[in-house]
Write a protein that holds these residues in place. Sequence first.
Motif, PDB file in Angstrom:
ATOM      1  N   VAL A 133       0.838  -1.254   0.035  1.00 25.01           N
ATOM      2  CA  VAL A 133      -0.381  -0.395   0.007  1.00 25.01           C
ATOM      3  C   VAL A 133       0.866   1.159   0.390  1.00 25.01           C
ATOM      4  O   VAL A 133       0.486   2.323  -0.970  1.00 25.01           O
ATOM      5  CB  VAL A 133      -1.174   0.160   1.258  1.00 25.01           C
ATOM      6  CG1 VAL A 133      -1.486   1.425   1.210  1.00 25.01           C
ATOM      7  CG2 VAL A 133      -2.057  -1.063   0.932  1.00 25.01           C
ATOM      8  N   GLY A 134       1.885   1.325   0.661  1.00 18.41           N
ATOM      9  CA  GLY A 134       2.568   2.699   0.752  1.00 18.41           C
ATOM     10  C   GLY A 134       3.801   2.838   0.375  1.00 18.41           C
ATOM     11  O   GLY A 134       4.188   3.669  -0.433  1.00 18.41           O
ATOM     12  N   LEU A 135       4.258   1.721  -0.489  1.00 13.84           N
ATOM     13  CA  LEU A 135       5.287   1.763  -1.423  1.00 13.84           C
ATOM     14  C   LEU A 135       4.856   2.066  -2.843  1.00 13.84           C
ATOM     15  O   LEU A 135       3.639   1.855  -3.734  1.00 13.84           O
ATOM     16  CB  LEU A 135       6.221   0.631  -1.455  1.00 13.84           C
ATOM     17  CG  LEU A 135       7.216   1.069  -0.334  1.00 13.84           C
ATOM     18  CD1 LEU A 135       7.678  -0.457  -0.271  1.00 13.84           C
ATOM     19  CD2 LEU A 135       8.035   1.720  -0.371  1.00 13.84           C
ATOM     20  N   PRO A 136       5.688   2.959  -3.548  1.00 16.32           N
ATOM     21  CA  PRO A 136       5.236   3.140  -5.023  1.00 16.32           C
ATOM     22  C   PRO A 136       5.106   1.703  -5.965  1.00 16.32           C
ATOM     23  O   PRO A 136       5.500   0.975  -5.453  1.00 16.32           O
ATOM     24  CB  PRO A 136       6.784   3.958  -5.788  1.00 16.32           C
ATOM     25  CG  PRO A 136       7.319   4.548  -4.965  1.00 16.32           C
ATOM     26  CD  PRO A 136       6.838   3.327  -3.344  1.00 16.32           C
ATOM     27  N   ASP A 137       4.315   1.457  -7.372  1.00 16.41           N
ATOM     28  CA  ASP A 137       4.458   0.770  -8.399  1.00 16.41           C
ATOM     29  C   ASP A 137       5.658   0.115  -8.408  1.00 16.41           C
ATOM     30  O   ASP A 137       5.359  -0.900  -8.556  1.00 16.41           O
ATOM     31  CB  ASP A 137       3.166   0.423  -9.094  1.00 16.41           C
ATOM     32  CG  ASP A 137       1.985   0.723  -8.631  1.00 16.41           C
ATOM     33  OD1 ASP A 137       1.436  -0.423  -7.502  1.00 16.41           O
ATOM     34  OD2 ASP A 137       0.795   0.781  -8.773  1.00 16.41           O
ATOM     35  N   ARG A 138       6.884   0.795  -9.009  1.00 18.09           N
ATOM     36  CA  ARG A 138       7.893   0.486  -9.427  1.00 18.09           C
ATOM     37  C   ARG A 138       8.629  -0.666  -7.868  1.00 18.09           C
ATOM     38  O   ARG A 138       9.759  -1.133  -8.505  1.00 18.09           O
ATOM     39  CB  ARG A 138       8.791   1.361 -10.432  1.00 18.09           C
ATOM     40  CG  ARG A 138       9.311   2.540  -8.581  1.00 18.09           C
ATOM     41  CD  ARG A 138      10.445   3.661  -9.435  1.00 18.09           C
ATOM     42  NE  ARG A 138      10.292   4.932  -8.235  1.00 18.09           N
ATOM     43  CZ  ARG A 138      11.098   4.115  -7.671  1.00 18.09           C
ATOM     44  NH1 ARG A 138      12.025   3.394  -7.203  1.00 18.09           N
ATOM     45  NH2 ARG A 138      11.936   5.327  -6.727  1.00 18.09           N
ATOM     46  N   ILE A 139       8.088   0.211  -6.583  1.00 14.74           N
ATOM     47  CA  ILE A 139       9.050  -1.026  -5.877  1.00 14.74           C
ATOM     48  C   ILE A 139       7.894  -2.199  -5.624  1.00 14.74           C
ATOM     49  O   ILE A 139       8.313  -3.213  -5.523  1.00 14.74           O
ATOM     50  CB  ILE A 139       9.059   0.138  -4.937  1.00 14.74           C
ATOM     51  CG1 ILE A 139      10.545   1.150  -5.215  1.00 14.74           C
ATOM     52  CG2 ILE A 139       9.997  -0.864  -3.703  1.00 14.74           C
ATOM     53  CD1 ILE A 139      10.672   1.863  -4.190  1.00 14.74           C
ATOM     54  N   LEU A 180      10.854  -5.067  -5.693  1.00 14.09           N
ATOM     55  CA  LEU A 180      10.477  -5.515  -4.808  1.00 14.09           C
ATOM     56  C   LEU A 180      10.008  -6.934  -4.232  1.00 14.09           C
ATOM     57  O   LEU A 180      10.116  -7.801  -2.947  1.00 14.09           O
ATOM     58  CB  LEU A 180      10.441  -4.655  -3.517  1.00 14.09           C
ATOM     59  CG  LEU A 180      10.849  -5.005  -1.991  1.00 14.09           C
ATOM     60  CD1 LEU A 180      12.156  -5.968  -1.425  1.00 14.09           C
ATOM     61  CD2 LEU A 180      10.460  -4.044  -0.314  1.00 14.09           C
ATOM     62  N   ILE A 181       8.753  -6.371  -4.291  1.00 15.15           N
ATOM     63  CA  ILE A 181       7.314  -7.110  -4.453  1.00 15.15           C
ATOM     64  C   ILE A 181       6.689  -7.164  -5.839  1.00 15.15           C
ATOM     65  O   ILE A 181       6.195  -6.108  -6.030  1.00 15.15           O
ATOM     66  CB  ILE A 181       6.762  -7.038  -3.273  1.00 15.15           C
ATOM     67  CG1 ILE A 181       7.023  -6.729  -1.665  1.00 15.15           C
ATOM     68  CG2 ILE A 181       4.900  -8.143  -3.108  1.00 15.15           C
ATOM     69  CD1 ILE A 181       6.591  -6.393  -0.932  1.00 15.15           C
ATOM     70  N   ASP A 182       6.587  -8.122  -6.089  1.00 17.38           N
ATOM     71  CA  ASP A 182       5.915  -8.382  -6.948  1.00 17.38           C
ATOM     72  C   ASP A 182       4.593  -8.782  -6.965  1.00 17.38           C
ATOM     73  O   ASP A 182       4.474  -9.976  -6.939  1.00 17.38           O
ATOM     74  CB  ASP A 182       6.924  -9.515  -8.080  1.00 17.38           C
ATOM     75  CG  ASP A 182       5.733  -9.501  -9.652  1.00 17.38           C
ATOM     76  OD1 ASP A 182       4.912  -8.839 -10.313  1.00 17.38           O
ATOM     77  OD2 ASP A 182       6.271  -9.844 -10.954  1.00 17.38           O
TER      78      ASP A 182
END
Length: 49
Positions: A28-34, A41-43
């Motif tokens: 929820v908190g990190l941008p979609d590229r991450i 990091l999480i796909d």
Amino acid sequence: MGFLSQISFDEIVASILACLILRELMIVGLPDRIAGPGGWLIDTGEDEA
């Protein structure tokens, strides 16, 4: 083997629950590229067309 006998089932469940909550917060908190579709990091799945 003595170390493993000190770990309770409740501690294992609490650790798994904490990891799942942390993963959801990162999604929820990190941008979609991450952390998102195609994130490094999480796909979370395939990119939407």
